[in-house]
Scaffold this active site. Structure first.
Site, PDB file in Angstrom:
ATOM      1  N   ASP A 111       0.874  -1.208  -0.161  1.00 58.55           N
ATOM      2  CA  ASP A 111       0.009  -0.300   0.114  1.00 58.55           C
ATOM      3  C   ASP A 111       0.597   1.158   0.252  1.00 58.55           C
ATOM      4  OD1 ASP A 111      -1.771   2.438   0.302  1.00 58.55           O
ATOM      5  OD2 ASP A 111      -2.755   0.910   1.863  1.00 58.55           O
ATOM      6  N   ASN A 114       2.457   3.953 -10.335  1.00 60.57           N
ATOM      7  CA  ASN A 114       1.237   3.233 -11.198  1.00 60.57           C
ATOM      8  C   ASN A 114       0.298   3.635 -10.103  1.00 60.57           C
ATOM      9  OD1 ASN A 114      -0.944   2.071 -13.237  1.00 60.57           O
ATOM     10  ND2 ASN A 114      -1.291   0.587 -11.597  1.00 60.57           N
ATOM     11  N   TYR A 137      -8.847  15.484  -8.041  1.00 65.78           N
ATOM     12  CA  TYR A 137      -7.975  14.316  -8.924  1.00 65.78           C
ATOM     13  C   TYR A 137      -6.465  15.389  -9.403  1.00 65.78           C
ATOM     14  CZ  TYR A 137      -6.510  10.589 -11.742  1.00 65.78           C
ATOM     15  OH  TYR A 137      -6.263   9.840 -12.569  1.00 65.78           O
ATOM     16  N   LYS A 173      -2.830  15.871  -9.480  1.00 63.46           N
ATOM     17  CA  LYS A 173      -1.764  15.204 -10.762  1.00 63.46           C
ATOM     18  C   LYS A 173      -0.905  16.004 -11.214  1.00 63.46           C
ATOM     19  CE  LYS A 173      -3.034  10.404 -11.181  1.00 63.46           C
ATOM     20  NZ  LYS A 173      -1.669   9.137 -11.298  1.00 63.46           N
ATOM     21  N   THR A 180      -9.829   1.143 -18.144  1.00 69.44           N
ATOM     22  CA  THR A 180      -9.779   0.084 -16.867  1.00 69.44           C
ATOM     23  C   THR A 180     -10.753   0.594 -15.867  1.00 69.44           C
ATOM     24  OG1 THR A 180      -8.646   2.278 -16.240  1.00 69.44           O
ATOM     25  CG2 THR A 180      -7.228   1.013 -17.009  1.00 69.44           C
TER      26      THR A 180
HETATM   27  N1  LIG Z   1      -7.626   4.866 -16.214  1.00 64.21           N
HETATM   28  C1  LIG Z   1      -7.841   6.345 -16.395  1.00 64.21           C
HETATM   29  O1  LIG Z   1      -8.690   6.365 -17.822  1.00 64.21           O
HETATM   30  C2  LIG Z   1      -6.627   7.216 -16.420  1.00 64.21           C
HETATM   31  C3  LIG Z   1      -5.787   7.869 -17.444  1.00 64.21           C
HETATM   32  C4  LIG Z   1      -4.969   8.966 -16.590  1.00 64.21           C
HETATM   33  C5  LIG Z   1      -4.408   8.465 -15.984  1.00 64.21           C
HETATM   34  N2  LIG Z   1      -5.034   6.801 -15.126  1.00 64.21           N
HETATM   35  C6  LIG Z   1      -4.055   6.487 -14.520  1.00 64.21           C
HETATM   36  O2  LIG Z   1      -3.289   5.568 -14.134  1.00 64.21           O
HETATM   37  C7  LIG Z   1      -2.689   4.852 -13.129  1.00 64.21           C
HETATM   38  C8  LIG Z   1      -4.018   3.717 -13.088  1.00 64.21           C
HETATM   39  O3  LIG Z   1      -5.484   3.792 -13.176  1.00 64.21           O
HETATM   40  P1  LIG Z   1      -6.000   2.579 -13.426  1.00 64.21           P
HETATM   41  O4  LIG Z   1      -6.138   3.376 -14.421  1.00 64.21           O
HETATM   42  O5  LIG Z   1      -4.984   1.596 -13.528  1.00 64.21           O
HETATM   43  O6  LIG Z   1      -7.229   2.511 -12.292  1.00 64.21           O
HETATM   44  P2  LIG Z   1      -7.811   1.323 -11.797  1.00 64.21           P
HETATM   45  O7  LIG Z   1      -8.011   0.470 -12.239  1.00 64.21           O
HETATM   46  O8  LIG Z   1      -8.965   1.815 -10.473  1.00 64.21           O
HETATM   47  O9  LIG Z   1      -6.399   1.302 -10.316  1.00 64.21           O
HETATM   48  C9  LIG Z   1      -6.025   1.153  -9.761  1.00 64.21           C
HETATM   49  C10 LIG Z   1      -5.087   0.668  -9.211  1.00 64.21           C
HETATM   50  O10 LIG Z   1      -3.935   1.483  -8.455  1.00 64.21           O
HETATM   51  C11 LIG Z   1      -4.054   0.431  -6.784  1.00 64.21           C
HETATM   52  N3  LIG Z   1      -4.384   1.610  -5.691  1.00 64.21           N
HETATM   53  C12 LIG Z   1      -4.712   2.080  -5.506  1.00 64.21           C
HETATM   54  N4  LIG Z   1      -4.916   2.654  -3.760  1.00 64.21           N
HETATM   55  C13 LIG Z   1      -3.176   2.032  -4.033  1.00 64.21           C
HETATM   56  C14 LIG Z   1      -2.925   2.268  -2.804  1.00 64.21           C
HETATM   57  N5  LIG Z   1      -2.734   3.068  -2.219  1.00 64.21           N
HETATM   58  N6  LIG Z   1      -1.754   1.570  -2.662  1.00 64.21           N
HETATM   59  C15 LIG Z   1      -1.751  -0.205  -3.718  1.00 64.21           C
HETATM   60  N7  LIG Z   1      -2.624   0.111  -4.646  1.00 64.21           N
HETATM   61  C16 LIG Z   1      -3.261   1.940  -5.001  1.00 64.21           C
HETATM   62  C17 LIG Z   1      -5.553   0.050  -6.831  1.00 64.21           C
HETATM   63  O11 LIG Z   1      -5.458  -0.698  -6.206  1.00 64.21           O
HETATM   64  P3  LIG Z   1      -6.532  -1.929  -5.282  1.00 64.21           P
HETATM   65  O12 LIG Z   1      -7.398  -3.067  -6.577  1.00 64.21           O
HETATM   66  O13 LIG Z   1      -6.385  -2.736  -4.172  1.00 64.21           O
HETATM   67  O14 LIG Z   1      -7.899  -0.866  -5.568  1.00 64.21           O
HETATM   68  C18 LIG Z   1      -5.559  -0.674  -8.417  1.00 64.21           C
HETATM   69  O15 LIG Z   1      -3.680  -1.546  -9.466  1.00 64.21           O
HETATM   70  C19 LIG Z   1      -3.342   5.582 -11.062  1.00 64.21           C
HETATM   71  O16 LIG Z   1      -2.243   6.815 -11.805  1.00 64.21           O
HETATM   72  C20 LIG Z   1      -4.303   6.794 -12.914  1.00 64.21           C
HETATM   73  O17 LIG Z   1      -4.398   8.261 -11.454  1.00 64.21           O
HETATM   74  C21 LIG Z   1      -5.786   6.399 -15.518  1.00 64.21           C
END
Ligand SMILES: NC(=O)c1ccc[n+]([C@@H]2O[C@H](COP(=O)([O-])OP(=O)(O)OC[C@H]3O[C@@H](n4cnc5c(N)ncnc54)[C@H](OP(=O)(O)O)[C@@H]3O)[C@@H](O)[C@H]2O)c1
Length: 234
Positions: free
Chosen positions: A54, A77, A143, A147, A178
């Protein structure tokens, strides 16, 4: 830096972009991939090494640094989105959660692993940012602020780690397919494609990845009249 033979640690590796990083790292010949997750039992990618992590827990980070002393590539990430307008009643509480994970989690991981990267020849850090580092979306005010802060932090880390030859890469992207964007009805990038672009940037020695059209457009508009980004201001 070569991806083949690298030893990577990916945070938030159990789903979404983090799981995609693990897959693509394995495809590109990484020697070992540590898959960090709050629940290591949720890691389903074959061949990776699950690590309880975490990124808001100092104890977890210390334990990971003690276990993963061979890391040459850190992928920050893990991220959360807790949507709320800036003036909503619970915006401060929600924003603190987002800053704890998206900013201070990235900082704490980078601090813990900087000496490890140095000892292993410099290596690289990829910080997963967003197009929302530069653009405030309605309902996602804190958010976006987190960022933006993480982008600024990334720039600071790049300078501070130059002397130890650690490459620090900023990854900006719009919607990806995602869980985080599951409720969004708009074009989305493939997380595997985004991860591949980020790893290609590491291999090429680049500092910034603009992974999709919206990121390239908004980045390009930063020096323009702000009304180009916010027509309501016109
Ligand atoms: N999806 C988009 O459209 C988008 C766009 C731009 C940037 N991003 C960025 O891309 C990255 C990955 O996001 P995603 O799209 O893959 O989202 P996601 O599917 O919601 O996955 C988020 C991941 O972060 C983990 N996480 C959250 N809080 C945590 C903590 N305190 N310690 C360790 N792990 C933690 C979650 O684990 P759990 O399963 O335990 O919750 C999950 O594995 C993030 O930084 C997000 O801000 C996403």
């Amino acid at each position: 830096m070569e991806i083949e033979g690298s030893v990577a640690l990916v945070t938030g590796a159990n789903r979404g972009l983090g799981a995609a990083f693990c897959r693509v790292l394995a495809e590109r010949g990484a020697a070992r991939v540590y898959a960090g997750a709050r629940d290591p039992g949720s890691i389903a990618t074959p061949g990776v090494v699950p690590v309880r992590l975490d990124v808001t827990s100092a104890a977890d980070i210390d334990a990971a640094a003690a276990t993963c002393g061979d890391v040459t590539l850190l992928v920050n990430n893990a991220g959360i989105l807790s949507p709320a307008p800036a003036l909503s009643i619970d915006a401060v509480e929600r924003g603190r959660g987002e800053f704890d994970t998206n900013v201070f989690g990235t900082l704490s991981m980078s601090r813990a692993f900087a000496p490890i990267l140095a000892a292993n020849g410099g290596g690289a850090i990829i910080n997963v940012l967003s197009v929302l580092s530069w653009f405030s979306a309605p309902g996602g005010a804190l958010y976006s602020a987190s960022k933006a802060a993480a982008w600024s932090l990334t720039n600071a880390l790049r300078i501070e780690l130059l002397a130890q030859q650690t490459q620090v890469v900023a990854l900006h992207v719009g919607y990806m397919d995602t869980d985080m964007a599951a409720g969004v009805d708009a074009p989305k990038s493939s997380p595997d494609d985004v991860a591949a672009q980020a790893l290609a940037a590491v291999a090429a020695g680049d500092f910034e990845v603009l992974a999709d059209e919206i990121s390239r457009t908004v980045r390009g508009a930063l020096s323009a009249d702000l009304t180009a980004l916010y027509p309501a201001l016109a």
